[in-house]
Each structure stands twice: as structure tokens, then as C-alpha cells.
Design a protein around this motif. Sequence first.
Motif, short mmCIF file in Angstrom:
data_model
loop_
_atom_site.label_atom_id
_atom_site.label_comp_id
_atom_site.label_asym_id
_atom_site.label_seq_id
_atom_site.Cartn_x
_atom_site.Cartn_y
_atom_site.Cartn_z
N ILE A 88 152.61 69.78 27.92
CA ILE A 88 153.31 70.91 28.54
C ILE A 88 152.42 71.59 29.57
O ILE A 88 152.87 71.95 30.67
CB ILE A 88 153.75 71.92 27.46
CG1 ILE A 88 154.80 71.26 26.55
CG2 ILE A 88 154.31 73.19 28.09
CD1 ILE A 88 155.17 72.10 25.34
N LYS A 89 151.15 71.76 29.26
CA LYS A 89 150.23 72.40 30.19
C LYS A 89 150.08 71.58 31.46
O LYS A 89 150.12 72.11 32.58
CB LYS A 89 148.86 72.57 29.52
CG LYS A 89 147.82 73.18 30.45
CD LYS A 89 146.46 73.28 29.77
CE LYS A 89 145.40 73.82 30.72
NZ LYS A 89 144.07 73.91 30.09
N GLU A 91 152.19 69.43 32.73
CA GLU A 91 153.42 69.48 33.50
C GLU A 91 153.55 70.81 34.24
O GLU A 91 153.99 70.86 35.39
CB GLU A 91 154.63 69.29 32.57
CG GLU A 91 154.74 67.90 31.98
CD GLU A 91 154.92 66.85 33.07
OE1 GLU A 91 155.90 66.92 33.83
OE2 GLU A 91 154.04 65.97 33.17
N ARG A 92 153.12 71.89 33.59
CA ARG A 92 153.20 73.21 34.22
C ARG A 92 152.26 73.29 35.43
O ARG A 92 152.63 73.80 36.49
CB ARG A 92 152.83 74.30 33.21
CG ARG A 92 153.00 75.72 33.76
CD ARG A 92 152.61 76.77 32.75
NE ARG A 92 151.18 76.82 32.54
CZ ARG A 92 150.56 76.49 31.41
NH1 ARG A 92 151.28 76.09 30.36
NH2 ARG A 92 149.26 76.58 31.29
N SER A 95 153.68 71.25 38.31
CA SER A 95 154.82 71.93 38.92
C SER A 95 154.36 73.07 39.82
O SER A 95 154.88 73.25 40.93
CB SER A 95 155.75 72.45 37.82
OG SER A 95 156.83 73.17 38.37
N ARG A 96 153.38 73.84 39.37
CA ARG A 96 152.91 74.97 40.16
C ARG A 96 152.16 74.50 41.41
O ARG A 96 152.28 75.11 42.47
CB ARG A 96 152.01 75.86 39.30
CG ARG A 96 152.78 76.59 38.22
CD ARG A 96 151.82 77.35 37.31
NE ARG A 96 152.55 77.98 36.22
CZ ARG A 96 151.96 78.57 35.18
NH1 ARG A 96 150.65 78.61 35.11
NH2 ARG A 96 152.69 79.11 34.23
N GLU A 311 143.40 78.13 37.53
CA GLU A 311 144.75 78.22 37.00
C GLU A 311 145.32 79.61 37.24
O GLU A 311 146.51 79.77 37.51
CB GLU A 311 144.74 77.90 35.51
CG GLU A 311 146.13 77.94 34.87
CD GLU A 311 146.07 77.57 33.40
OE1 GLU A 311 147.09 77.78 32.74
OE2 GLU A 311 145.03 77.11 32.93
N PHE A 316 153.10 82.08 39.43
CA PHE A 316 153.99 81.94 38.28
C PHE A 316 155.44 82.03 38.75
O PHE A 316 155.70 82.62 39.79
CB PHE A 316 153.72 83.03 37.25
CG PHE A 316 152.45 82.79 36.49
CD1 PHE A 316 152.46 82.03 35.34
CD2 PHE A 316 151.25 83.31 36.93
CE1 PHE A 316 151.29 81.80 34.64
CE2 PHE A 316 150.08 83.09 36.23
CZ PHE A 316 150.10 82.34 35.09
#
Length: 316
Positions: A88-89, A91-92, A95-96, A311, A316
Motif C-alpha cells: 500500500i505504501k 502504491e501511494r 501515485s503521488r 515523503e 496529499f
Amino acid sequence: MEQPNTQELLTQARAFNIDFDTLLHHLKARILPTLRLGKEQQPRRYDYWEKDKGEFYWYGEVQMPEPDSKSLLYVGEWCYLANHPDVIKNERLFSRAAKRLRNNPFENILRNNPDYKSFKDSITSQKVSLHEDLKGSHDDVGLLRIASLRVLAGGIAAYVDPLYLKRPSHHYPIDLSDHSPTMMAEKAEIGKLVYPSDKTISAAKRLIRNIKEEEGEVDPSIEATARGEPFASEKRTVPMRALIREMTLLSRILLNTSNGKKNRFPMSAIQCALNLMDERPSNTLISKYQALYDDSLDEPMTKTTKSYIAEADLPF
């Protein structure tokens, strides 16, 4: 049409290069397969199930067993790993990083420039495609667009500052380690560094003292000379060669340019990039420089070796 401001173009090109290389880092770190696109995910050396123990191993394990063909299983979306925190991390972050590039300042500077439009048209007409290693991102069309832009941004950055001496901050010495962009460029004979003599260094120091006594602002280049940092001595053709070298090496990593000519990046696209720099070389000269790098295994000078974006800096 008026040419873009070269210093602003350099600043935004470098920022784009870092953002794109960050995206590439996250793209290659993704664990989820691309089964929905019909592409089978192969076992990965550091992301696998070990059948005998029934355990999942990922980066960082102290006693990591050596995987072999009998102990590996595919990591698929049917597996609980699709909901694993690490998955999940990743992928996040991917995406960002992609979102950061969708509307970037570098492309905005060029958007209405006819030479940039011609550059994109050349990519399309020459049937340039995404490198096989990068396919399966769920948006290959979008990735091809920004990968092509990365090739252009790298070429422009190399042209404007072949020896990477125009740094954002002049508070630190130039990096002269073996694998720094500056030393890579000199070894590639893109430019030559000239080191100031003791006499020149002393003169620069005296000038700085005099300027400060009169409460004036000292030019960063004078401060660099006072520290003994080298400056560039370039031939007229060096920036052009730097651009062609960078675009050639970047395109080999990011794009498929199969065309029967040593897989060269389209000459017409390189000409468009040079037009942006107000250069109009002959096709013969471009071909001559391209030939220098047909079989080169060198690294691009603008390739960032790590992500410079924390990060917390990602939107966001």
C-alpha cells in the motif's frame, strides 16, 4: 517566437529530472502485478513466498534464504500481499510521484512553443514507444509522454550547463568525485575544467573583502573562485554535443527507438531540442555526434542516483 529564459529553463528542467527519477524509483519498487493488463508478473528475488516455511520475505530480513525456482511463488493480487502495508505504501508513493508530474512547470514553460510541439510530433511520427522494462504502469501512454519529456529535459540541462557548475546553491563546493555529473562530463570531453591559480584566488579574496567593505553583494562565481573551485573552458560545439549525448543515453534507458539506425533517438526530435536553444545545426553534424554514442555504455549525466524528495514533500 521568443526563446524561453535559459536560466529558468535549467532550473525547471533539473526539478523535472529529479521528480521523474523519483517516479521511476517508485515504479520499480512496486510489488503489485499487472495481471489486469494481461502481463504476467515474474517471481522477484526479494519479494516471494518460501514454500517450505510458508512465510513471506521482503527487503531487510537478517537471515534471508537464497531463493530458487522451487521455493518461489508469484506475488499476485489474489494474495494477501495486495493489502500488505508495504504494498500500500509503495502504491501511494508511486501515485503521488505521478501526480506531481501531471502538471509540471517545465512543460508549462514549453507548452506554447512551436519547437516543443514539433518535438512531440516527431516522437509520434517516428513511432517511439516506451521501453519494455517500463511497461505495465497502468498508464503507459502517460508514462511515454513524460519519459519523452525527461529525455528533452536532460538534453536541455546538459546544453545549458554541460559541466554542472551552475548549482542552485553556491554555499557548498562543487562535487568533484569520480561519479559526479561534473567529472562525468569532463571524462566524456563535454567540457574542460580550469582551476584558478593562487594569484587568481588571492585576487578574488581581495575583491570580496573590498566589496563587503562597501556593503555590496558578492557574486557567487567570485566566491567560488576564492574557494579555488574550477570554472569551465568550453569550445563552441561542446553544449550541442552534451545535449545529443544526454538525449541519446536517456532514450536508450527510457524509450524504444528501434529504427534500423543503431536505435538512435529521432534526429528530427534532437533538432527540435536544439531549436529551443536557438541552434540550427545540419543533419550531418547531428548524425556525427549521435554516432559517437551508438555503442556507449556511459551513464547519463543528469540521472539522479537517489530521490531528493522526502515523503513529507509529496502532495496529499
